[in-house]
Write a protein that holds these residues in place. Structure first.
Motif, short mmCIF file in Angstrom:
data_model
loop_
_atom_site.label_atom_id
_atom_site.label_comp_id
_atom_site.label_asym_id
_atom_site.label_seq_id
_atom_site.Cartn_x
_atom_site.Cartn_y
_atom_site.Cartn_z
N THR A 32 0.82 -1.21 0.00
CA THR A 32 0.00 0.00 0.00
C THR A 32 0.85 1.26 0.00
O THR A 32 0.47 2.28 -0.59
N SER A 33 2.01 1.20 0.65
CA SER A 33 2.86 2.39 0.74
C SER A 33 3.58 2.71 -0.56
O SER A 33 4.05 3.84 -0.73
N ILE A 34 3.68 1.75 -1.48
CA ILE A 34 4.44 1.98 -2.71
C ILE A 34 3.57 1.88 -3.96
O ILE A 34 4.10 1.89 -5.07
N ARG A 35 2.26 1.79 -3.80
CA ARG A 35 1.35 1.77 -4.95
C ARG A 35 0.44 2.99 -4.89
O ARG A 35 0.09 3.46 -3.80
N PRO A 36 0.02 3.52 -6.02
CA PRO A 36 -0.89 4.68 -6.02
C PRO A 36 -2.22 4.34 -5.33
O PRO A 36 -2.69 3.20 -5.42
N PRO A 37 -2.83 5.31 -4.66
CA PRO A 37 -4.11 5.05 -3.97
C PRO A 37 -5.19 4.55 -4.90
O PRO A 37 -6.05 3.77 -4.49
N SER A 38 -5.18 4.98 -6.15
CA SER A 38 -6.21 4.55 -7.10
C SER A 38 -6.16 3.06 -7.36
O SER A 38 -7.18 2.44 -7.70
N GLU A 39 -4.98 2.44 -7.20
CA GLU A 39 -4.84 1.02 -7.47
C GLU A 39 -5.17 0.14 -6.26
O GLU A 39 -5.49 -1.03 -6.43
N VAL A 40 -5.08 0.70 -5.08
CA VAL A 40 -5.32 -0.10 -3.87
C VAL A 40 -6.65 0.23 -3.22
O VAL A 40 -6.95 -0.25 -2.12
N SER A 45 1.53 -0.65 -10.61
CA SER A 45 2.60 0.34 -10.77
C SER A 45 3.09 0.74 -9.39
O SER A 45 2.38 0.60 -8.40
N PHE A 46 4.30 1.23 -9.34
CA PHE A 46 4.92 1.56 -8.06
C PHE A 46 5.36 3.02 -8.05
O PHE A 46 5.79 3.57 -9.07
N THR A 47 5.26 3.62 -6.88
CA THR A 47 5.64 5.01 -6.70
C THR A 47 6.07 5.25 -5.24
O THR A 47 5.60 4.57 -4.34
N LEU A 48 6.95 6.21 -5.06
CA LEU A 48 7.40 6.59 -3.72
C LEU A 48 6.82 7.95 -3.32
O LEU A 48 7.34 8.59 -2.40
N SER A 49 5.76 8.34 -3.97
CA SER A 49 5.16 9.65 -3.67
C SER A 49 4.62 9.72 -2.24
O SER A 49 4.70 10.77 -1.59
#
Length: 273
Positions: free
Chosen positions: A30-38, A49-53
């Motif tokens: 959950t911490s490394i995926r966009p909120p829209s995907e989880v 997809s992965f992100t550090l935002s």
């Protein structure tokens, strides 16, 4: 020769381990995926997809580094104080004779069943009169004092099998109470003292209630974790980041010192290891 464990034992341990690992994996994902995907579940693989935002937003929007330092200070000081005072108190209650010794021990140990909620209001009134609100002492004193209920019992239980011949030999050699404790008892009680230190560190690191009530400007990680949430959005990604930062240190401490913890909880002899 140690026999091989039966299959059902291995399977049961594997199931329990899986139950513990799945939520941790969910927090990390959950911490490394966009909120829209989880939104519909972190386990969904429709689009990955992965992100550090989320990590960047938490560090920029919240004083995470300061909260980490505050938590380390509180947990470290409370742990050191408990590890220093507990063996001395257990030694005094077990080997020394003084008035009301048994009554004092019963009162201290019975405090173990006393909920923290009972002392919140009296402590708040006392700290307010003494000017200790928003002071580290307002939580350090309860941390150490309330830990005596179980820590003294743990170390004293270890001393039940401590060879009294060593105490008598120290007296014959001219050692007083302090010298006997320092040179004879303390070196042989390191295992339970380490166990007390690990438990105290884990408890104070994750403590929420007392810091939330008594600290204002500098708050530890558990308190900050409660503030990482939006008004209309639960911000699961930001909460996951804060949860990882909060739990990583206790996890590392337990993994590094698990051998000392197991030794302290199982050893029942007074012989020095």
């Amino acid at each position: 020769m140690i026999g091989r464990a039966p299959f059902w034992t291995t399977a049961l341990v594997g199931i329990v381990a899986l139950i513990w690992i799945v939520p941790i994996l969910g927090i990390v994902v959950t911490s490394i995926r966009p909120p829209s995907e989880v939104t519909l579940g972190w386990w969904r693989l429709d689009q990955v997809s992965f992100t550090l935002s989320a990590w960047q937003r938490v560090w920029e929007a919240y004083p995470l580094a300061n909260a980490f330092w505050v938590t380390a200070q509180l947990a470290g000081m409370a742990t050191i104080a408990t590890m220093l005072l507990t063996p001395a108190a257990a030694y005094a209650f077990h080997f020394l004779k003084f008035p009301f010794r048994r009554l004092l021990l019963i009162i201290i140990i019975n405090a173990f069943v006393l909920p923290q909620q009972v002392v919140i209001i009296p402590l708040f009134q006392l700290w307010r009169e003494l000017g200790l609100i928003d002071n580290f002492l307002s939580v350090l004193i309860p941390y150490v004092g309330m830990s005596f209920a179980w820590s003294i019992f743990l170390v004293k239980n270890f001393l039940e099998d401590f060879p009294r011949e060593l105490i008598e030999a120290a007296k014959i050699d001219g050692c007083g109470a302090l010298s006997t404790f320092r040179h004879v008892v303390l070196p042989n009680t390191l295992s339970p003292v380490f166990a007390v230190g690990i438990l105290q560190f884990l408890w104070t690191w994750n403590a929420l209630l007392l810091p939330m009530l008594y600290l204002r400007s500098n708050v530890p990680l558990p308190v900050l974790l409660t503030r990482v949430s939006g008004t209309y959005d639960v911000n699961w990604d930001l909460r996951s980041v804060a949860a990882i930062v909060t739990t990583i240190v206790p996890l590392v401490i337990f993994l590094v010192f698990q051998r000392q913890f197991a030794s302290g909880s199982q050893t029942r002899t007074g012989a020095k290891e």
